[in-house]
Design an enzyme around this catalytic site. Structure first.
Site, PDB file in Angstrom:
ATOM      1  N   ASP A  55       0.870  -1.315  -0.062  1.00 18.89           N
ATOM      2  CA  ASP A  55      -0.021   0.111  -0.012  1.00 18.89           C
ATOM      3  C   ASP A  55       0.921   1.423   0.036  1.00 18.89           C
ATOM      4  OD1 ASP A  55      -1.850   1.929   0.381  1.00 18.89           O
ATOM      5  OD2 ASP A  55      -2.218   1.627   2.651  1.00 18.89           O
ATOM      6  N   ASP A  91      -4.321   3.806   2.869  1.00 23.65           N
ATOM      7  CA  ASP A  91      -5.767   3.394   2.977  1.00 23.65           C
ATOM      8  C   ASP A  91      -5.780   2.141   3.471  1.00 23.65           C
ATOM      9  OD1 ASP A  91      -5.143   2.124   0.638  1.00 23.65           O
ATOM     10  OD2 ASP A  91      -6.722   3.039  -0.620  1.00 23.65           O
ATOM     11  N   HIS A 121      -3.747 -17.065  -5.335  1.00 28.47           N
ATOM     12  CA  HIS A 121      -4.660 -16.243  -4.448  1.00 28.47           C
ATOM     13  C   HIS A 121      -5.910 -17.059  -4.091  1.00 28.47           C
ATOM     14  CE1 HIS A 121      -6.388 -16.014  -8.462  1.00 28.47           C
ATOM     15  NE2 HIS A 121      -7.663 -15.924  -8.315  1.00 28.47           N
ATOM     16  N   ASP A 122      -6.275 -18.144  -4.776  1.00 26.16           N
ATOM     17  CA  ASP A 122      -7.397 -18.888  -4.301  1.00 26.16           C
ATOM     18  C   ASP A 122      -6.943 -20.206  -3.575  1.00 26.16           C
ATOM     19  OD1 ASP A 122      -9.392 -17.603  -5.609  1.00 26.16           O
ATOM     20  OD2 ASP A 122      -9.071 -18.634  -7.401  1.00 26.16           O
ATOM     21  N   ASP A 144      -1.732  -1.308  -3.947  1.00 25.88           N
ATOM     22  CA  ASP A 144      -2.022  -0.575  -4.938  1.00 25.88           C
ATOM     23  C   ASP A 144      -1.131  -0.651  -6.126  1.00 25.88           C
ATOM     24  OD1 ASP A 144      -0.298   1.249  -4.125  1.00 25.88           O
ATOM     25  OD2 ASP A 144      -1.782   2.000  -2.689  1.00 25.88           O
ATOM     26  N   ASP A 181      -9.407 -16.093 -16.359  1.00 29.19           N
ATOM     27  CA  ASP A 181     -10.378 -16.921 -15.385  1.00 29.19           C
ATOM     28  C   ASP A 181     -11.351 -17.916 -15.672  1.00 29.19           C
ATOM     29  OD1 ASP A 181     -11.023 -16.495 -12.183  1.00 29.19           O
ATOM     30  OD2 ASP A 181     -12.994 -15.937 -13.154  1.00 29.19           O
ATOM     31  N   GLU A 218      -7.407 -20.749 -16.679  1.00 28.61           N
ATOM     32  CA  GLU A 218      -7.725 -21.456 -15.491  1.00 28.61           C
ATOM     33  C   GLU A 218      -8.936 -22.601 -15.856  1.00 28.61           C
ATOM     34  OE1 GLU A 218      -9.413 -20.411 -10.945  1.00 28.61           O
ATOM     35  OE2 GLU A 218     -10.050 -19.207 -12.729  1.00 28.61           O
ATOM     36  N   ASP A 256      -5.116 -10.464 -15.800  1.00 31.92           N
ATOM     37  CA  ASP A 256      -6.210 -11.022 -15.583  1.00 31.92           C
ATOM     38  C   ASP A 256      -7.290 -11.033 -16.726  1.00 31.92           C
ATOM     39  OD1 ASP A 256      -7.440 -13.423 -13.792  1.00 31.92           O
ATOM     40  OD2 ASP A 256      -6.224 -12.682 -12.392  1.00 31.92           O
ATOM     41  N   ASN A 304      -0.348   4.543  -0.170  1.00 33.06           N
ATOM     42  CA  ASN A 304      -0.972   5.802   0.162  1.00 33.06           C
ATOM     43  C   ASN A 304      -1.649   5.630   1.705  1.00 33.06           C
ATOM     44  OD1 ASN A 304      -3.248   4.212  -0.357  1.00 33.06           O
ATOM     45  ND2 ASN A 304      -4.142   5.627  -1.911  1.00 33.06           N
TER      46      ASN A 304
END
Length: 558
Positions: free
Chosen positions: A21, A25, A328-329, A29, A199, A256, A98, A23
């Site tokens: 990150d 928040d 990520h899965d 990003d 995907d 995928e 993606d 910034n």
């Protein structure tokens, strides 16, 4: 076999929300990714797969896209993206995006129009059906629990969503939809990106008539998967995509494809098929799975080896493998397949050796090169829609004991991979100066980039060496594969061969020490140790080795 850059590369997967990150928040990003490109260069990476950064209401962490040609505000803007692409290319790193086109967001302008009326020009961009006997059009269950059908009062019809109800499926039978997809692909290729990870691309063709799926005992919904995966027109669509778009650029594609076998995968990736370069299959990730992914069952090493070897042997010469143990899965490999406590470093290195020495393109998921581990949160700290929906359906619905379900989540849940990247031992692991969108793994104080870069024996430097060996030794990329000691429940060992050159890979998959005995048919006159995760006497005879816990060795034999 044709030699190409994407066969010889190593891919690093960035899940931007959790990477860095810039910034404060609490959300990673694009500028955070730019900050860390030199880190990737040091690791030796030459391809990055970036999870979705497109405009999205974020129902499923960016896999519900509301504008395919714009960037999500949380991640930055198109100027940031163009700078990222430029800075990657300066460092000879290629960027793979993606492509999520089985479904869009329900907030995409196409769907907003589609639901207005039955005669709207966009109506047929999605799959709408009348109800049946006062119920949904069929009995299919969604990947994210519940029915795949959502009733829409305005037109008194249902729309199909294989995933969340905010992810309506696009109707690929409609030629205009396919044209829209091809045009958005060209938009990104013309910007200079180097490929797409597609995907659930094998779900885009559904069986005509959308008949009911078979229902097992105790199942709320019928199994629609066999009626949606590898459907009747999927190869026609992908060949059209290749002809219209992919063949016009020097790019990499990976699909995928849940539910493929080596035989069906070859149809997607055969070099004469003009479809995709490689696919992600899930067979090895499903080892030890019961009736659902949360139902954990014991498994044997011979089961796992048989799957890995099957894909190596049966796709050899017909197509190209993707090599991965997490994304990520999927949970952290050192927690799922190794020992993330006493032997975290050794087992992380062993698993990396197993994967990077196989034929195919290896994928490293952010933090894997540090040996990052799973987390054991309570339900209140999970953010993943799949976990939350499954808890509501299975536990609250009385189908599964809560403790057993949570054991499944701690081992298999997707949020294991989504905790923030651990950069240092400062607050929030150096990921953000704000409040992170999901909790940081508490072990960041011990496991982080800063610490790894100061330790010459860290998992990071081991991965760096694996990647370097691959670049320097064509046998690791292109050599044939043959498993040895197939019946061993402790040792995973295989031989790679290219011309007169041979590599011997020896892996102890568990904690107990075990004796490795070299099969008599493997002859050699000299040997060279290429890499090992313990200090080894290079003069040691390899015909009989006592392997330490999670030990890995790779020899070049002549």
């Amino acid at each position: 076999m044709n030699k190409t850059w994407w066969k010889e590369g190593v891919v690093y997967q960035i899940y931007p929300r959790s990477f860095k990150d810039s910034n404060g928040d609490g959300i990673g990003d694009i500028r955070g990714v730019i900050e860390k490109l030199d880190y990737l260069k040091e690791l030796g990476i030459n391809i990055v797969w970036l999870n979705p950064v497109y405009k999205s209401p974020n129902d499923d962490n960016g896999y519900d896209i509301s504008d395919y040609r714009d960037i999500m505000n949380e991640f930055g803007n198109m100027t940031d993206f163009e700078e990222l692409l430029n800075e990657m290319h300066k460092r000879d790193i290629k960027l793979v995006m993606d492509l999520v086109v089985n479904h869009s967001s329900d907030e995409h302008k196409w769907f907003i129009e589609s639901r207005q009326s039955k005669d709207n020009p966009y109506r047929d961009y999605y799959i709408w059906r009348k109800g049946k006997d006062g119920n949904a059009p069929n009995n299919w269950g969604s990947f994210f629990s519940g029915s795949v059908w959502q009733y829409d009062e305005k037109t008194d019809e249902y729309f199909l969503h294989l995933f969340s109800k905010k992810q309506p499926d696009l109707n690929w039978e409609n030629e205009k939809v396919r044209e829209e997809v091809y045009n958005l692909m060209k938009f990104w290729f013309d910007k200079g990106i180097d490929g797409f990870r597609m995907d659930v691309i094998n779900l885009i063709s559904k069986v005509p008539g959308l008949p009911d799926g078979e229902k097992g005992e105790g199942q709320l919904y019928g199994n629609g998967f066999p009626l949606t995966a590898n459907g009747p027109r999927v190869h026609e669509y992908l060949q059209e995509m290749n002809k219209e778009v992919l063949s016009k650029y020097d790019i990499m594609t990976v699909g995928e494809t849940p539910g493929v076998t080596p035989e069906t995968a070859a149809l997607y990736v055969g070099e004469d098929r003009n479809e995709l370069n490689m696919v992600f299959q899930f067979e090895h990730m499903d080892v030890g799975t019961g009736t659902t992914k949360w139902d954990i069952r014991p498994w044997k090493l011979t089961d796992f080896k048989a799957i890995m070897s099957k894909w190596q042997e049966e796709l050899n010469g017909k197509g190209w493998n993707s090599l991965y143990l997490n994304n990520h899965d999927q949970p952290r490999p050192v927690s799922r397949f190794g020992n993330d406590k006493e032997y975290r470093v050794e087992s992380a290195k062993m698993l990396g050796t197993m994967l990077h020495m196989m034929q195919g393109t290896p994928y490293v998921y952010q933090g894997e090169e540090l040996g990052m581990t799973n987390v054991s949160f309570g339900m209140e700290d999970y953010k993943d829609l799949e976990i939350i929906n499954a808890y509501n359906e299975l536990v609250k619905g009385g189908f599964m004991n809560e403790q057993r379900f949570m054991e499944g989540v701690h081992l298999r849940g997707r949020d294991n991979a989504r905790t923030p990247m651990q950069w240092n031992d400062c607050a929030n692991a150096g990921f953000t100066t704000g409040t992170p969108w999901i909790r940081v793994n508490p072990n960041y104080v011990d496991i982080n980039v800063e610490k790894a870069l100061k330790d010459k024996n860290s998992v990071f430097y081991y991965y760096q060496k694996l990647i370097k060996l691959r670049k320097e030794n064509p046998i690791i990329v292109y050599g044939d594969y043959e498993e040895i000691l197939r019946d061993s429940e402790s040792i995973f060992s295989y031989v790679r061969t290219l011309g007169s050159e041979k590599l011997l890979v020896i892996l102890n998959f568990y904690e107990p020490e075990v004796e490795f005995i070299l099969p008599e048919n493997i002859k050699y006159s000299s040997k060279e140790l290429l890499i090992s995760n313990y200090a080894v006497d290079e003069q040691e005879e390899i015909k009989n080795i006592k392997l330490k816990p999670y030990e890995a060795r790779v020899y070049r034999l002549k």
